[in-house]
Write a protein that holds these residues in place. Structure first.
Motif, PDB file in Angstrom:
ATOM      1  N   GLY A 185      18.804   8.108 -16.668  1.00  0.00           N
ATOM      2  CA  GLY A 185      18.659   7.059 -15.675  1.00  0.00           C
ATOM      3  C   GLY A 185      18.442   5.745 -16.394  1.00  0.00           C
ATOM      4  O   GLY A 185      18.553   5.674 -17.617  1.00  0.00           O
ATOM      5  N   THR A 186      18.119   4.716 -15.643  1.00  0.00           N
ATOM      6  CA  THR A 186      17.757   3.450 -16.269  1.00  0.00           C
ATOM      7  C   THR A 186      16.398   3.039 -15.735  1.00  0.00           C
ATOM      8  O   THR A 186      16.013   3.374 -14.613  1.00  0.00           O
ATOM      9  CB  THR A 186      18.788   2.342 -15.992  1.00  0.00           C
ATOM     10  N   ALA A 187      15.655   2.309 -16.547  1.00  0.00           N
ATOM     11  CA  ALA A 187      14.305   1.904 -16.162  1.00  0.00           C
ATOM     12  C   ALA A 187      13.944   0.647 -16.920  1.00  0.00           C
ATOM     13  O   ALA A 187      14.627   0.252 -17.864  1.00  0.00           O
ATOM     14  CB  ALA A 187      13.309   3.016 -16.499  1.00  0.00           C
ATOM     15  N   SER A 188      12.879   0.025 -16.477  1.00  0.00           N
ATOM     16  CA  SER A 188      12.363  -1.134 -17.189  1.00  0.00           C
ATOM     17  C   SER A 188      11.029  -0.753 -17.799  1.00  0.00           C
ATOM     18  O   SER A 188      10.186  -0.179 -17.137  1.00  0.00           O
ATOM     19  CB  SER A 188      12.165  -2.301 -16.225  1.00  0.00           C
ATOM     20  N   PHE A 189      10.874  -1.078 -19.051  1.00  0.00           N
ATOM     21  CA  PHE A 189       9.619  -0.748 -19.710  1.00  0.00           C
ATOM     22  C   PHE A 189       8.838  -2.000 -20.090  1.00  0.00           C
ATOM     23  O   PHE A 189       8.114  -2.027 -21.055  1.00  0.00           O
ATOM     24  CB  PHE A 189       9.863   0.155 -20.916  1.00  0.00           C
ATOM     25  N   ARG A 190       8.981  -3.027 -19.298  1.00  0.00           N
ATOM     26  CA  ARG A 190       8.194  -4.248 -19.537  1.00  0.00           C
ATOM     27  C   ARG A 190       6.753  -3.984 -19.132  1.00  0.00           C
ATOM     28  O   ARG A 190       6.479  -3.501 -18.048  1.00  0.00           O
ATOM     29  CB  ARG A 190       8.749  -5.386 -18.683  1.00  0.00           C
TER      30      ARG A 190
ATOM     31  N   PHE B 269       0.888  -2.088 -13.189  1.00  0.00           N
ATOM     32  CA  PHE B 269       1.080  -0.659 -12.920  1.00  0.00           C
ATOM     33  C   PHE B 269       2.049  -0.472 -11.746  1.00  0.00           C
ATOM     34  O   PHE B 269       2.954   0.365 -11.786  1.00  0.00           O
ATOM     35  CB  PHE B 269      -0.298  -0.058 -12.627  1.00  0.00           C
ATOM     36  N   ARG B 270       1.878  -1.290 -10.702  1.00  0.00           N
ATOM     37  CA  ARG B 270       2.788  -1.221  -9.544  1.00  0.00           C
ATOM     38  C   ARG B 270       4.217  -1.548  -9.973  1.00  0.00           C
ATOM     39  O   ARG B 270       5.176  -0.925  -9.509  1.00  0.00           O
ATOM     40  CB  ARG B 270       2.337  -2.202  -8.448  1.00  0.00           C
ATOM     41  N   GLU B 271       4.347  -2.508 -10.845  1.00  0.00           N
ATOM     42  CA  GLU B 271       5.696  -2.842 -11.352  1.00  0.00           C
ATOM     43  C   GLU B 271       6.291  -1.648 -12.088  1.00  0.00           C
ATOM     44  O   GLU B 271       7.472  -1.333 -11.943  1.00  0.00           O
ATOM     45  CB  GLU B 271       5.635  -4.055 -12.279  1.00  0.00           C
ATOM     46  N   ALA B 272       5.436  -0.986 -12.880  1.00  0.00           N
ATOM     47  CA  ALA B 272       5.916   0.186 -13.622  1.00  0.00           C
ATOM     48  C   ALA B 272       6.335   1.301 -12.663  1.00  0.00           C
ATOM     49  O   ALA B 272       7.230   2.087 -12.966  1.00  0.00           O
ATOM     50  CB  ALA B 272       4.828   0.686 -14.562  1.00  0.00           C
ATOM     51  N   GLN B 273       5.691   1.339 -11.506  1.00  0.00           N
ATOM     52  CA  GLN B 273       6.056   2.338 -10.495  1.00  0.00           C
ATOM     53  C   GLN B 273       7.317   1.947  -9.726  1.00  0.00           C
ATOM     54  O   GLN B 273       7.838   2.739  -8.957  1.00  0.00           O
ATOM     55  CB  GLN B 273       4.924   2.475  -9.472  1.00  0.00           C
ATOM     56  N   GLY B 274       7.708   0.696  -9.885  1.00  0.00           N
ATOM     57  CA  GLY B 274       8.846   0.199  -9.120  1.00  0.00           C
ATOM     58  C   GLY B 274       8.440  -0.322  -7.760  1.00  0.00           C
ATOM     59  O   GLY B 274       9.298  -0.643  -6.936  1.00  0.00           O
ATOM     60  N   ARG B 275       7.125  -0.465  -7.516  1.00  0.00           N
ATOM     61  CA  ARG B 275       6.649  -0.962  -6.209  1.00  0.00           C
ATOM     62  C   ARG B 275       6.401  -2.467  -6.345  1.00  0.00           C
ATOM     63  O   ARG B 275       5.263  -2.941  -6.431  1.00  0.00           O
ATOM     64  CB  ARG B 275       5.401  -0.194  -5.797  1.00  0.00           C
ATOM     65  N   ARG B 276       7.486  -3.198  -6.347  1.00  0.00           N
ATOM     66  CA  ARG B 276       7.442  -4.598  -6.746  1.00  0.00           C
ATOM     67  C   ARG B 276       6.738  -5.497  -5.727  1.00  0.00           C
ATOM     68  O   ARG B 276       6.035  -6.427  -6.107  1.00  0.00           O
ATOM     69  CB  ARG B 276       8.862  -5.096  -7.039  1.00  0.00           C
ATOM     70  N   GLU B 277       6.935  -5.226  -4.442  1.00  0.00           N
ATOM     71  CA  GLU B 277       6.296  -6.070  -3.427  1.00  0.00           C
ATOM     72  C   GLU B 277       4.776  -5.949  -3.530  1.00  0.00           C
ATOM     73  O   GLU B 277       4.055  -6.946  -3.436  1.00  0.00           O
ATOM     74  CB  GLU B 277       6.764  -5.666  -2.024  1.00  0.00           C
ATOM     75  N   GLU B 278       4.316  -4.722  -3.721  1.00  0.00           N
ATOM     76  CA  GLU B 278       2.875  -4.517  -3.846  1.00  0.00           C
ATOM     77  C   GLU B 278       2.348  -5.183  -5.117  1.00  0.00           C
ATOM     78  O   GLU B 278       1.245  -5.710  -5.143  1.00  0.00           O
ATOM     79  CB  GLU B 278       2.563  -3.019  -3.871  1.00  0.00           C
ATOM     80  N   ALA B 279       3.160  -5.161  -6.158  1.00  0.00           N
ATOM     81  CA  ALA B 279       2.770  -5.806  -7.413  1.00  0.00           C
ATOM     82  C   ALA B 279       2.537  -7.296  -7.180  1.00  0.00           C
ATOM     83  O   ALA B 279       1.519  -7.853  -7.604  1.00  0.00           O
ATOM     84  CB  ALA B 279       3.853  -5.598  -8.466  1.00  0.00           C
ATOM     85  N   ALA B 280       3.468  -7.931  -6.476  1.00  0.00           N
ATOM     86  CA  ALA B 280       3.345  -9.373  -6.219  1.00  0.00           C
ATOM     87  C   ALA B 280       2.079  -9.663  -5.422  1.00  0.00           C
ATOM     88  O   ALA B 280       1.356 -10.634  -5.698  1.00  0.00           O
ATOM     89  CB  ALA B 280       4.578  -9.876  -5.475  1.00  0.00           C
ATOM     90  N   ARG B 281       1.784  -8.809  -4.447  1.00  0.00           N
ATOM     91  CA  ARG B 281       0.565  -9.012  -3.633  1.00  0.00           C
ATOM     92  C   ARG B 281      -0.691  -8.901  -4.500  1.00  0.00           C
ATOM     93  O   ARG B 281      -1.636  -9.661  -4.330  1.00  0.00           O
ATOM     94  CB  ARG B 281       0.522  -7.988  -2.495  1.00  0.00           C
ATOM     95  N   ASP B 282      -0.689  -7.964  -5.445  1.00  0.00           N
ATOM     96  CA  ASP B 282      -1.861  -7.801  -6.315  1.00  0.00           C
ATOM     97  C   ASP B 282      -2.016  -8.983  -7.273  1.00  0.00           C
ATOM     98  O   ASP B 282      -3.126  -9.431  -7.540  1.00  0.00           O
ATOM     99  CB  ASP B 282      -1.778  -6.478  -7.089  1.00  0.00           C
TER     100      ASP B 282
END
Lengths: 199, 450
Positions: A185-190, B269-282
């Motif tokens: 898959g692809t992912a971001s590791f930032r 951590f939320r960004e790493a989960q891919g939950r970007r909207e929640e990340a912005a709120r935090d």
């Protein structure tokens, strides 16, 4: 464009992709549960895709607009002369000499609602060590990775393992090379700026 | 010829090189504005603050404000010395040392890190001969903390270790826990995630030897940092469990700074989960708290990259500038360097050829201060930039150096940074690589501390 019409176009496109790959076939969608939970008994031509467990999908990049596909996989017979398979932005490029006999290469996508929104695919054949590295490509533009720092291809090994990647010159795909096939898959590791507490 | 404004660079050049004028320099930078005449130039988005302008009126206001601030500082300094000498003349040398530490803390709060460091070292000298080691343990730890903020990681590690050992030998569990947490923070800033995690876990085990209910604040710090170290290693389920424990502490203990750090880490951590909207709120929730500039700058840098990922370059640039203003006010080189890398990435995304300024500034700081992980990550991004601008040879050299540093840090398989650098290097060496859209890597580190 109506959804129905777009779907029809995608079916045509997928079929054309299969045709350009040579002696290839396209399969029918796999069942949602099978796609995420079945991890054994799959063969290259089976319709049961083995994608990593559901909870691990959160690591992966997503499509900004989920591709409307009715065909979840494509395959092509490729011999010692090499060849390629393209399927909905996923690509396998086999260089000459990578295989010593005609081999069936497959790209399978998950079709369940959770899995199919992620940029993830199972590449086949499994359990084959290629004599030369195979290039695999993934959709990049139109995914949540587009323009994001730290984009990388990841492969499943009881967890997603980053293996780097290079964006194509036109910015449409993320490529890497591999000597064996698995789920990728692809992912971001930032990681973001570090801030620590206490001390 | 009269002038209606001048650039920050020109004005700072006119100021005599006196340390006493540092506050005025920072005030002038704070008063600077973008030059409206250059609003539509293509390079405006990558203009650093030294090219911004200051009007005569803004200069006068900055001068007045700086004078007021310096007077306040001088009063704080002298008022802080009163209890030091009262304790000394009263024969209580230990109290004198503690008052010196207290004075250092006041200076540190005002961003006067070098002055704070001098106060702590004075306290350390005075406290060396005491039988009771509490003041020495504290002074050592404070030198460690201020060294970390200044960016001297070796010094910080050394002082934290000395403090922890002395605390352990004198039976000061509280002091030992704090010092060991600080040692873990140094590892974190070096990008040595597994070493940081090990250090935090050992320190957490130490807190279990305290009476039940004690060291709650210190546990909260460790939970925060363990969550962060696990996020960096992509062990998100473990990270989430540590976050839950940290947030429970910040519900019970009022500490806006620690809650701010926790929310910042949680957003990542939320960004790493891919939950970007929640990340912005935090991120935004953290910014609403009364937090210091270094943390504000770090969050703004991440928000700039968040907007960049969303494809909104204007917002990304705005947050980049917020990060820059706060980084300058914070006086933290680490925060400043991290911010410059963030702005470099925005420039890279825009295809601005002048964006090299940002990477050069970040590299200069990283090399001078020994931020190895930051240096490597900046080099990978900079290589992308150079390759994009016909500098293939330089790009290869940068990637080689980045790989060397990352291998030394044991970075393989953790952040993916080494794998990315090696893949890019291979492509470039083969002469077939096209790095024009090569993805940028891990966002570099920023200042830590409490």
């Amino acid at each position: 464009m109506s959804v129905k019409f777009r779907n029809a176009l995608l079916v045509v496109a997928a079929t054309m992709v299969s045709l350009t790959a040579g002696c290839s076939e396209a399969g029918t969608p796999v069942s949602p549960r099978d796609a995420l939970n079945t991890r054994s008994g799959a063969t290259a031509a089976s319709t049961s895709t083995t994608i990593a467990p559901n909870e691990s999908l959160v690591y992966l990049a997503r499509f900004k607009t989920k591709p409307q596909i009715t065909i979840a996989w494509a395959k092509a017979w490729i011999g010692p002369a090499g060849g390629r398979v393209d399927f909905v932005g996923f690509t396998v490029i086999v260089p000459p000499g990578a295989v010593d006999k005609v081999t069936m290469f497959t790209i399978k996508l998950p079709v369940d609602p959770d899995g199919s929104e992620h940029v993830v695919a199972e590449f086949g054949p499994h359990n084959t060590q290629f004599a030369k590295p195979i290039t695999i490509g993934f959709p990049y533009r139109g995914t949540t990775l587009d323009g994001v720092a730290g984009a990388t291809v990841v492969w499943w090994n009881d967890g997603w393992v980053p293996m780097g990647g290079t964006v194509s010159a036109d910015g449409s795909q993320l490529f890497t090379t591999t000597s064996h096939f698995s789920e990728y898959g692809t992912a971001s590791f930032r990681g973001g700026v570090i801030t620590a507490s206490g001390g | 010829m009269s002038r209606s404004e001048a650039t920050v660079e020109k004005i700072l050049g006119l100021l005599p090189d006196l340390e006493d004028l540092e506050v005025l320099r920072l005030r002038l930078i704070g008063a600077a504005m973008r030059d409206p005449d250059k609003e539509w130039e293509s390079s405006r988005t990558i203009t650093t603050i030294d090219k911004w302008i200051v009007s005569p009126e803004a200069f006068e206001a900055a001068l007045e404000e700086a004078e007021r601030q310096v007077q306040e500082y001088v009063s704080t300094l002298h008022a802080g010395l009163v209890p030091v000498f009262r304790a000394y003349f009263g024969g209580n040398d230990a109290d004198a040392a503690l008052h010196l530490v207290s004075l250092g803390e006041k200076l540190e709060e005002r961003g006067r890190l070098l002055g704070a460091g001098r106060c702590y070292r004075s306290a350390l000298s005075v406290s060396m001969e005491f039988t009771d080691k509490a003041a020495q343990v504290l002074a050592l730890r404070r030198v460690g903390r201020v060294s970390l903020k200044i960016g001297d990681l070796h010094e910080a590690a050394s002082y934290y270790e000395r403090s922890a050992e002395l605390a352990r030998d004198s039976g000061d569990l509280h002091g030992e826990v704090i010092a060991r947490t600080g040692r873990g923070n140094v590892f974190l800033l070096q990008g040595r995630w597994s070493d940081a995690e090990r250090c935090y876990l050992e320190t957490l085990a130490l807190t279990d030897t305290a009476v039940p209910g004690a060291l709650l604040l210190e546990r909260g710090h460790i939970y925060n940092n363990l969550a962060n170290a696990n996020t960096r290693q992509r062990r998100l389920e473990e990270a989430e469990r540590w976050f839950e424990r940290a947030l429970a502490v910040w519900d019970a203990v009022s500490s806006p700074l620690d809650l701010g750090i926790c929310l910042h880490n949680y957003a990542q951590f939320r960004e790493a989960q891919g939950r970007r909207e929640e990340a912005a709120r935090d991120y935004e929730a953290a910014l609403k708290l009364p937090i210091p500039e270094w943390l504000r700058s770090s969050i703004a840098t991440d928000l700039a990259l968040w907007w960049l990922a969303e494809g909104h370059l204007t917002q990304a640039e705005e947050w980049g500038r917020v990060a820059e203003e706060n980084a300058i006010a914070a006086g933290s080189p680490y925060t400043l360097a991290a911010m410059y890398v963030g702005r470099g990435r925005v420039a890279l995304a825009r295809g601005d050829a002048d964006g090299f300024i940002f990477f050069e500034k970040a590299l200069e700081i990283a090399r001078e201060k020994g931020y190895l992980s930051l240096e490597a990550e900046t080099l990978v991004d900079y290589a992308t930039f150079r390759a994009q601008n016909d500098g293939t040879e330089e790009a290869v050299a940068y990637l080689e150096r980045a790989c060397e540093i990352l291998r030394g840090l044991g970075a393989r398989g953790i952040s993916g940074e080494l794998e990315r650098a090696e893949a890019a290097l291979e492509e470039l060496r083969a002469g077939v690589g096209d790095l024009s859209n090569y993805p940028t890597g891990e966002t570099p580190l920023a200042a830590a501390g409490d």
